[in-house]
Design an enzyme around this catalytic site. Structure first.
Site, PDB file in Angstrom:
ATOM      1  N   CYS A  64       0.818  -1.217   0.000  1.00 50.78           N
ATOM      2  CA  CYS A  64       0.000   0.000   0.000  1.00 50.78           C
ATOM      3  C   CYS A  64       0.845   1.258   0.000  1.00 50.78           C
ATOM      4  O   CYS A  64       0.319   2.360  -0.158  1.00 50.78           O
ATOM      5  CB  CYS A  64      -0.943  -0.009   1.203  1.00 50.78           C
ATOM      6  SG  CYS A  64      -2.296  -1.198   1.019  1.00 50.78           S
ATOM      7  N   LYS A  79       0.517   3.423  -3.188  1.00 50.12           N
ATOM      8  CA  LYS A  79      -0.707   4.165  -3.493  1.00 50.12           C
ATOM      9  C   LYS A  79      -0.365   5.601  -3.864  1.00 50.12           C
ATOM     10  O   LYS A  79       0.619   6.168  -3.379  1.00 50.12           O
ATOM     11  CB  LYS A  79      -1.654   4.153  -2.280  1.00 50.12           C
ATOM     12  CG  LYS A  79      -2.271   2.803  -1.998  1.00 50.12           C
ATOM     13  CD  LYS A  79      -3.146   2.834  -0.759  1.00 50.12           C
ATOM     14  CE  LYS A  79      -4.424   3.598  -0.984  1.00 50.12           C
ATOM     15  NZ  LYS A  79      -5.386   3.424   0.133  1.00 50.12           N
ATOM     16  N   ASP A  89     -14.806   6.040   0.949  1.00 51.42           N
ATOM     17  CA  ASP A  89     -15.004   4.844   1.753  1.00 51.42           C
ATOM     18  C   ASP A  89     -14.263   3.655   1.163  1.00 51.42           C
ATOM     19  O   ASP A  89     -13.648   3.740   0.097  1.00 51.42           O
ATOM     20  CB  ASP A  89     -16.504   4.537   1.887  1.00 51.42           C
ATOM     21  CG  ASP A  89     -16.891   4.150   3.302  1.00 51.42           C
ATOM     22  OD1 ASP A  89     -16.129   3.380   3.921  1.00 51.42           O
ATOM     23  OD2 ASP A  89     -17.927   4.613   3.781  1.00 51.42           O
ATOM     24  N   ASP A  90     -14.317   2.530   1.882  1.00 44.54           N
ATOM     25  CA  ASP A  90     -13.487   1.379   1.521  1.00 44.54           C
ATOM     26  C   ASP A  90     -14.015   0.574   0.339  1.00 44.54           C
ATOM     27  O   ASP A  90     -13.245  -0.067  -0.364  1.00 44.54           O
ATOM     28  CB  ASP A  90     -13.349   0.453   2.738  1.00 44.54           C
ATOM     29  CG  ASP A  90     -12.628   1.137   3.880  1.00 44.54           C
ATOM     30  OD1 ASP A  90     -11.451   1.484   3.698  1.00 44.54           O
ATOM     31  OD2 ASP A  90     -13.245   1.344   4.936  1.00 44.54           O
ATOM     32  N   ASP A 139      -8.417  -4.130  -5.067  1.00 41.87           N
ATOM     33  CA  ASP A 139      -7.148  -3.675  -4.494  1.00 41.87           C
ATOM     34  C   ASP A 139      -6.020  -4.528  -5.062  1.00 41.87           C
ATOM     35  O   ASP A 139      -6.139  -5.750  -5.131  1.00 41.87           O
ATOM     36  CB  ASP A 139      -7.169  -3.791  -2.970  1.00 41.87           C
ATOM     37  CG  ASP A 139      -6.371  -2.674  -2.301  1.00 41.87           C
ATOM     38  OD1 ASP A 139      -5.222  -2.452  -2.738  1.00 41.87           O
ATOM     39  OD2 ASP A 139      -6.876  -2.041  -1.369  1.00 41.87           O
ATOM     40  N   ASP A 162     -11.350  -4.650   2.640  1.00 42.57           N
ATOM     41  CA  ASP A 162     -12.325  -3.609   2.329  1.00 42.57           C
ATOM     42  C   ASP A 162     -13.760  -4.117   2.435  1.00 42.57           C
ATOM     43  O   ASP A 162     -14.666  -3.358   2.786  1.00 42.57           O
ATOM     44  CB  ASP A 162     -12.078  -3.059   0.926  1.00 42.57           C
ATOM     45  CG  ASP A 162     -10.843  -2.177   0.858  1.00 42.57           C
ATOM     46  OD1 ASP A 162     -10.429  -1.658   1.911  1.00 42.57           O
ATOM     47  OD2 ASP A 162     -10.292  -2.013  -0.241  1.00 42.57           O
ATOM     48  N   HIS A 175      -8.277 -11.386 -14.480  1.00 37.43           N
ATOM     49  CA  HIS A 175      -7.703 -10.819 -15.693  1.00 37.43           C
ATOM     50  C   HIS A 175      -6.193 -10.725 -15.504  1.00 37.43           C
ATOM     51  O   HIS A 175      -5.715 -10.460 -14.394  1.00 37.43           O
ATOM     52  CB  HIS A 175      -8.279  -9.427 -15.965  1.00 37.43           C
ATOM     53  CG  HIS A 175      -7.816  -8.828 -17.259  1.00 37.43           C
ATOM     54  ND1 HIS A 175      -8.135  -9.378 -18.479  1.00 37.43           N
ATOM     55  CD2 HIS A 175      -7.059  -7.724 -17.523  1.00 37.43           C
ATOM     56  CE1 HIS A 175      -7.602  -8.639 -19.446  1.00 37.43           C
ATOM     57  NE2 HIS A 175      -6.940  -7.636 -18.883  1.00 37.43           N
ATOM     58  N   SER A 176      -5.441 -10.928 -16.574  1.00 38.07           N
ATOM     59  CA  SER A 176      -3.978 -10.879 -16.498  1.00 38.07           C
ATOM     60  C   SER A 176      -3.412 -10.097 -17.673  1.00 38.07           C
ATOM     61  O   SER A 176      -3.955 -10.132 -18.781  1.00 38.07           O
ATOM     62  CB  SER A 176      -3.391 -12.297 -16.486  1.00 38.07           C
ATOM     63  OG  SER A 176      -3.752 -12.982 -17.675  1.00 38.07           O
ATOM     64  N   ASP A 209     -10.670   0.564   7.229  1.00 39.06           N
ATOM     65  CA  ASP A 209      -9.418  -0.156   7.470  1.00 39.06           C
ATOM     66  C   ASP A 209      -8.245   0.791   7.238  1.00 39.06           C
ATOM     67  O   ASP A 209      -8.316   1.730   6.447  1.00 39.06           O
ATOM     68  CB  ASP A 209      -9.300  -1.444   6.646  1.00 39.06           C
ATOM     69  CG  ASP A 209      -9.253  -1.221   5.144  1.00 39.06           C
ATOM     70  OD1 ASP A 209      -9.620  -0.119   4.696  1.00 39.06           O
ATOM     71  OD2 ASP A 209      -8.866  -2.147   4.427  1.00 39.06           O
TER      72      ASP A 209
END
Length: 346
Positions: free
Chosen positions: A15, A18, A48-49, A66, A89, A138-139, A225
């Site tokens: 994180c 971010k 919000d999450d 995420d 989340d 998805h990749s 969170d």
């Protein structure tokens, strides 16, 4: 596999990669207004999450996504941490996860298939622990390894927990200790001892299961969170959404001991500095507050704990629920107060 260090491909891990809060605000300010149907109970209004969409009187879908670049070198551990973080989340909204979709971006010319496979196995192991399938995904082929999930859950519309419902006098509870970003910085610098790495894994792979139980507690008024914006940043989101201030005792904050030692030695993430630059004007610290304490409250938490605002007579029930659902102790760290949205740390 032993010779590959996943973090060597990351400009910022977990994180900590971010976008800074101030930059994100500018980007979103230019986004066109979208459709807001009455069924959309939670959207982008208060950062919000997760989004919440009402299906009927008793069911709503919780949807989030995420993903991030590696915070650790071990591929299986990276997958576990990323999946745990993504599902957080859903729990933060009071939801119960029902399935996930995998988001996979890998430098195919740099990572062998067995390494990528171990990342996927790590994520799948967490989803099995949460009792849900990875039902697709998805990749893509990219320069930096990226892994995460789309998390989908369900919640009773009457029991959704947002970051905007706190009330003056509410007690603040934090369910995991702070310092994960500092540990990740120590790891990247090669100074994190094995016991510090074990602590890092312990907390970043602990599912915030208690969130689903909090949904049924009327005395719980707001939940979020704590992730990339640090404790101060995410508590300020509760303050803004609830139009209240907050007071926190630094001594009461749960802290990872190894992280405290490292940050006192000057080890921290660049994201901590960016976080403070974004919202430091809304935080009041004592004039003699040492820099390491500021670094800790702005430290980006990957797969951090839940921050809960609840009525005083619900505190014991919340602490007991954390203990029962997750097997760890939570901490009372402060309270919400009437006044302008700001954070005071004493």
């Amino acid at each position: 596999m032993d010779q590959i260090r996943l973090t060597q491909f990351s400009h910022g891990g977990g994180c900590g990669c971010k976008i800074a809060p101030s930059v994100l605000s500018k980007l979103l300010a230019h986004a066109p207004a979208g459709i807001v149907p009455p069924e959309l109970l939670v959207g982008t209004e208060t950062a919000d999450d997760a989004a919440v969409y009402r299906l009927n009187e008793h069911q709503a879908i919780v949807a989030t996504t995420d993903f991030f670049t590696p915070i650790v070198d071990d591929p299986f551990d990276f997958g576990r941490i990323a999946a745990t973080n993504a599902l957080s989340d859903v729990y933060a909204m009071g939801g119960r996860p029902i399935m996930a979709l995998a988001l996979v971006g890998m430098p195919i010319d740099k990572l062998p298939p067995e390494v990528i496979g171990r990342i996927l196995e790590g994520g799948a192991s967490v989803c099995r622990d949460a009792g849900i399938p990875i039902a697709g995904g998805h990749s893509i082929d990219v320069l930096e390894p990226i892994y995460g999930l789309v998390g989908l859950g369900v919640v009773d519309p009457a029991q959704v927990k947002t970051n905007a419902g706190a009330q003056a006098g509410d007690v603040l509870i934090l369910t995991k200790p702070l310092g994960v970003g500092i540990l990740s910085a120590g790891l990247k610098k090669g100074v994190l001892a094995p016991e510090g790495y074990a602590e890092m894994l312990r907390w970043t792979t602990l599912l915030n299961r208690v969130g689903a139980s909090l949904a049924g507690m009327n005395g719980v008024h707001a939940v979020t969170d704590v992730t990339g914006f640090g404790l101060a940043g995410h508590l300020l989101e509760i303050c803004r959404g609830s139009r209240l201030g907050a007071q926190v005792s630094f001594d009461a904050l749960p802290k990872i001991d190894t992280a405290v030692q490292l940050v006192r030695d000057g080890i921290a993430t660049g994201a901590s500095t960016r976080n403070w630059a974004s919202y430091g004007g809304e935080v009041r610290l004592a004039a003699d507050t040492p820099e390491w304490q500021r670094k800790l409250i702005t430290d980006p938490q990957t797969s951090g704990g839940l921050l809960i605002a609840c009525a005083e007579d619900s505190v014991e029930a919340v602490l007991a629920a954390v203990r029962e659902e997750q097997g760890n102790e939570a901490a009372v760290i402060g309270r919400m107060v009437a006044g302008e949205p700001m954070l005071q740390v004493a």
